[in-house]
Write a protein that holds these residues in place. Structure first.
Motif, mmCIF file in Angstrom:
data_model
loop_
_atom_site.group_PDB
_atom_site.id
_atom_site.type_symbol
_atom_site.label_atom_id
_atom_site.label_comp_id
_atom_site.label_asym_id
_atom_site.label_seq_id
_atom_site.Cartn_x
_atom_site.Cartn_y
_atom_site.Cartn_z
ATOM 1 N N ASP A 177 133.890 16.126 79.090
ATOM 2 C CA ASP A 177 133.544 14.708 79.073
ATOM 3 C C ASP A 177 134.672 13.847 79.666
ATOM 4 N N SER A 178 134.280 12.870 80.464
ATOM 5 C CA SER A 178 135.271 12.102 81.230
ATOM 6 C C SER A 178 136.182 11.235 80.359
ATOM 7 N N LEU A 179 135.750 10.931 79.144
ATOM 8 C CA LEU A 179 136.614 10.150 78.243
ATOM 9 C C LEU A 179 137.897 10.925 77.900
ATOM 10 N N GLY A 180 137.778 12.244 77.836
ATOM 11 C CA GLY A 180 138.960 13.080 77.600
ATOM 12 C C GLY A 180 139.576 12.922 76.227
ATOM 13 N N ILE A 181 138.731 12.663 75.218
ATOM 14 C CA ILE A 181 139.230 12.519 73.842
ATOM 15 C C ILE A 181 138.934 13.801 73.066
ATOM 16 N N GLN A 182 139.968 14.390 72.492
ATOM 17 C CA GLN A 182 139.802 15.614 71.692
ATOM 18 C C GLN A 182 139.078 15.275 70.390
ATOM 19 N N GLY A 183 138.204 16.172 69.951
ATOM 20 C CA GLY A 183 137.457 15.946 68.715
ATOM 21 C C GLY A 183 138.324 16.038 67.465
ATOM 22 N N PHE B 276 122.875 15.839 55.826
ATOM 23 C CA PHE B 276 123.773 14.785 56.315
ATOM 24 C C PHE B 276 122.980 13.488 56.428
ATOM 25 N N ASP B 277 123.248 12.600 55.490
ATOM 26 C CA ASP B 277 122.518 11.331 55.445
ATOM 27 C C ASP B 277 123.321 10.295 56.245
ATOM 28 N N TRP B 278 122.905 10.106 57.474
ATOM 29 C CA TRP B 278 123.696 9.331 58.436
ATOM 30 C C TRP B 278 124.147 7.980 57.898
ATOM 31 N N LYS B 279 123.210 7.271 57.261
ATOM 32 C CA LYS B 279 123.531 5.870 56.928
ATOM 33 C C LYS B 279 124.646 5.744 55.887
ATOM 34 N N THR B 280 124.909 6.847 55.191
ATOM 35 C CA THR B 280 125.984 6.769 54.191
ATOM 36 C C THR B 280 127.297 7.353 54.725
ATOM 37 N N GLU B 281 127.301 7.783 55.978
ATOM 38 C CA GLU B 281 128.502 8.414 56.543
ATOM 39 C C GLU B 281 129.233 7.422 57.453
ATOM 40 N N ALA B 282 130.550 7.394 57.347
ATOM 41 C CA ALA B 282 131.350 6.472 58.164
ATOM 42 C C ALA B 282 132.151 7.274 59.180
ATOM 43 N N VAL B 283 131.567 7.473 60.347
ATOM 44 C CA VAL B 283 132.256 8.237 61.396
ATOM 45 C C VAL B 283 132.902 7.253 62.360
ATOM 46 N N ALA B 284 134.210 7.228 62.358
ATOM 47 C CA ALA B 284 134.945 6.320 63.247
ATOM 48 C C ALA B 284 136.213 7.022 63.707
ATOM 49 N N ASP B 285 136.752 6.548 64.816
ATOM 50 C CA ASP B 285 137.932 7.196 65.378
ATOM 51 C C ASP B 285 138.897 6.136 65.900
ATOM 52 N N SER B 286 140.046 6.033 65.236
ATOM 53 C CA SER B 286 140.989 4.980 65.650
ATOM 54 C C SER B 286 141.616 5.303 67.012
ATOM 55 N N LEU B 287 141.727 6.594 67.342
ATOM 56 C CA LEU B 287 142.351 6.964 68.628
ATOM 57 C C LEU B 287 141.557 6.383 69.804
ATOM 58 N N SER B 288 140.250 6.509 69.765
ATOM 59 C CA SER B 288 139.432 5.989 70.864
ATOM 60 C C SER B 288 138.892 4.601 70.550
ATOM 61 N N GLY B 289 139.150 4.120 69.330
ATOM 62 C CA GLY B 289 138.630 2.816 68.923
ATOM 63 C C GLY B 289 137.109 2.805 68.798
ATOM 64 N N ARG B 290 136.539 3.949 68.433
ATOM 65 C CA ARG B 290 135.085 4.045 68.386
ATOM 66 C C ARG B 290 134.581 4.160 66.946
ATOM 67 N N ASP B 291 133.448 3.530 66.692
ATOM 68 C CA ASP B 291 132.819 3.576 65.378
ATOM 69 C C ASP B 291 131.342 3.883 65.592
ATOM 70 N N LYS C 230 133.276 14.357 68.149
ATOM 71 C CA LYS C 230 134.065 14.095 69.354
ATOM 72 C C LYS C 230 133.421 12.903 70.069
ATOM 73 N N PRO C 231 134.169 11.812 70.238
ATOM 74 C CA PRO C 231 133.604 10.691 70.993
ATOM 75 C C PRO C 231 133.469 11.050 72.471
ATOM 76 N N ALA D 56 129.584 13.927 70.191
ATOM 77 C CA ALA D 56 129.202 15.312 69.901
ATOM 78 C C ALA D 56 129.505 15.559 68.433
ATOM 79 N N MET D 57 128.626 16.341 67.807
ATOM 80 C CA MET D 57 128.828 16.706 66.400
ATOM 81 C C MET D 57 128.687 18.222 66.299
ATOM 82 N N CYS D 58 129.591 18.848 65.568
ATOM 83 C CA CYS D 58 129.498 20.293 65.419
ATOM 84 C C CYS D 58 129.681 20.659 63.950
#
Ligand code: GLA
Length: 401
Positions: free
Chosen positions: A300-306, A343-358, A320-321, A328-330
């Motif tokens: 992936d071109s973003l190049g962010i490690q999961g 896995f109940d998505w709405k109750t899960e908080a998946v965010a990544d400060s490295l890429s600034g993604r939520d 992995k953003p 990607a989810m594994c």
């Protein structure tokens, strides 16, 4: 006097302008390496046939590019110090071999060591760095893996810097792979020197075992995975990757284990360097190594490690953003029994400060794609329920609806 000044000016100029060859690994390098399967039993026949097989199997079309010869290709140095390949194992010489590999649209890699001798006791490059780099460039080599055995009293950063400068001076763009097993924190200084650095010791072809060789150990997939500490991802990115070692897919693990191993290397944005015998692959092995949707996660071109999001009862969930707002989810099942997950998505908080993604599952819905069955798998409005077989994965791509 004039000549001395000129030489001095050249030397300073070389130093000032020496650098790594930028842009050779904007996504993690993909290829093959002889070591995991052939160890010291490598020869030019194997290399030629491997290049053929990389094309015929579809691996080249899937993105694999480098055919890398690891340790033990060496013969002796001649009276002027030039290194030659082993005369019986590589009778046509390296230039002819590089020409052959290039004729297939592939690139050739070679191996040396910063010390007096390689790990396989062949001649190392210590004191011969510029000469060896010139030799590799004259052969048409495109990739150098540089090992760290027999390096007593050497400083790692300095030794790798010397070879980087030697490669640059030789003038041929060569991917530089640092292999000092993470002993000297290469993630802290490797970015300006090479395109990838080993983070850990040698892998072995089992899922969760350790092989004790006396003075050192080699590690199964889950051990290597656990050694990839979370902070390492802060140091990786386009042109400078963490390298958890070459792959063991097709080298004796079960199909499930191979799939899990490959998936996790892709989640780690690891270099994808196959280590099996490409001339004798089962269909399952080819299918794993050439799964383009899984490879796309790695490349992936973003190049962010999961990163590992959760771990419970031998089940790990990694995210992995990806570019364009995808994820990607594994789900990795490390246990010896199948595991049910919910896995109940709405109750899960998946965010990544490295890429600034939520991921914002509460407000954003994603379409799900199962990357191994290659089928759409609903969306994040509904709780994800699945059973993951032992030593296997469920791997999904999430795309905003
Ligand atoms: C070291 C490296 C391996 C391989 C061998 C060759 O152990 O880590 O990947 O290159 O040397 O001898």
């Amino acid at each position: 006097m004039k000549r001395t000044l000129l030489l001095l000016a050249c030397a300073i100029a070389t130093n000032v302008y020496a650098q790594k060859f930028d842009g050779l690994a904007l996504t993690p390098p993909m290829g093959w390496n002889s070591w995991n399967h052939f160890a010291c039993e490598v020869n030019e026949q194997i290399i030629r046939e491997t290049a053929d097989a990389m094309v015929a199997s579809g691996m080249k079309d899937a993105g694999y590019l480098y055919i890398n010869i690891d340790d033990c290709w060496h013969g002796e140095r001649d009276s002027l110090g030039f290194i030659h390949p082993h005369p019986e194992h590589f009778p046509s010489g390296m230039k002819a071999l590089a020409d052959y590999v290039h004729s297939k649209g592939l690139k050739l890699g070679i191996y040396s060591d910063a010390g007096w001798k390689t790990c396989g006791s062949r001649p190392g490059s210590r004191g011969r760095e510029f000469q060896d780099a010139q030799t590799y460039a004259s052969w048409g080599v495109d990739y150098l893996k540089y090992d760290w055995c027999n390096t007593e009293a050497l400083n790692a950063e300095g030794a790798y810097l010397t070879m980087r400068d030697a490669l640059y001076a030789a003038g041929r763009p060569i991917v530089f792979s640092l292999c000092e097993w993470g002993n000297n924190q290469p993630w802290e200084w490797g970015k300006k020197i090479g395109h990838l650095w080993r983070t850990t010791g040698d892998i072995t072809n089992c899922f969760d075992c350790v092989v004790d060789h006396g003075a050192w150990k080699s590690w199964g997939v889950t051990y290597i995975l656990d050694m990839q500490k979370p902070f390492l991802r802060n140091h990786a990115g386009p042109d400078h990757w963490n390298d958890p070692d070459m792959m063991e897919v097709g080298n004796g693990m079960s199909v499930n284990e191979d799939r899990a191993h490959f998936s996790m290397w892709c989640m780690l944005a690891a270099p994808l360097i196959a280590g099996n015998d490409l001339r004798k692959m089962t269909k399952e092995t080819v299918d794993i190594l050439t799964n383009r949707e899984v490879i796309a996660v790695d490349q992936d071109s973003l190049g962010i490690q999961g990163f590992k999001y959760s771990a419970k009862d031998s089940v790990e969930i990694w995210f992995k953003p990806l570019a364009k707002g995808d994820w990607a989810m594994c789900v990795l099942n490390r246990s010896r029994a199948p595991q049910k997950i919910s896995f109940d998505w709405k109750t899960e908080a998946v965010a990544d400060s490295l890429s600034g993604r939520d991921a914002n599952f509460a407000t954003t819905t994603y379409r799900l794609r199962n990357l191994w069955t290659k089928k759409d798998a609903g969306n994040t409005k509904k709780t994800l329920n699945a059973t993951v077989p032992s030593h296997d994965v469920l791997m999904l791509r999430l795309r905003k609806m």
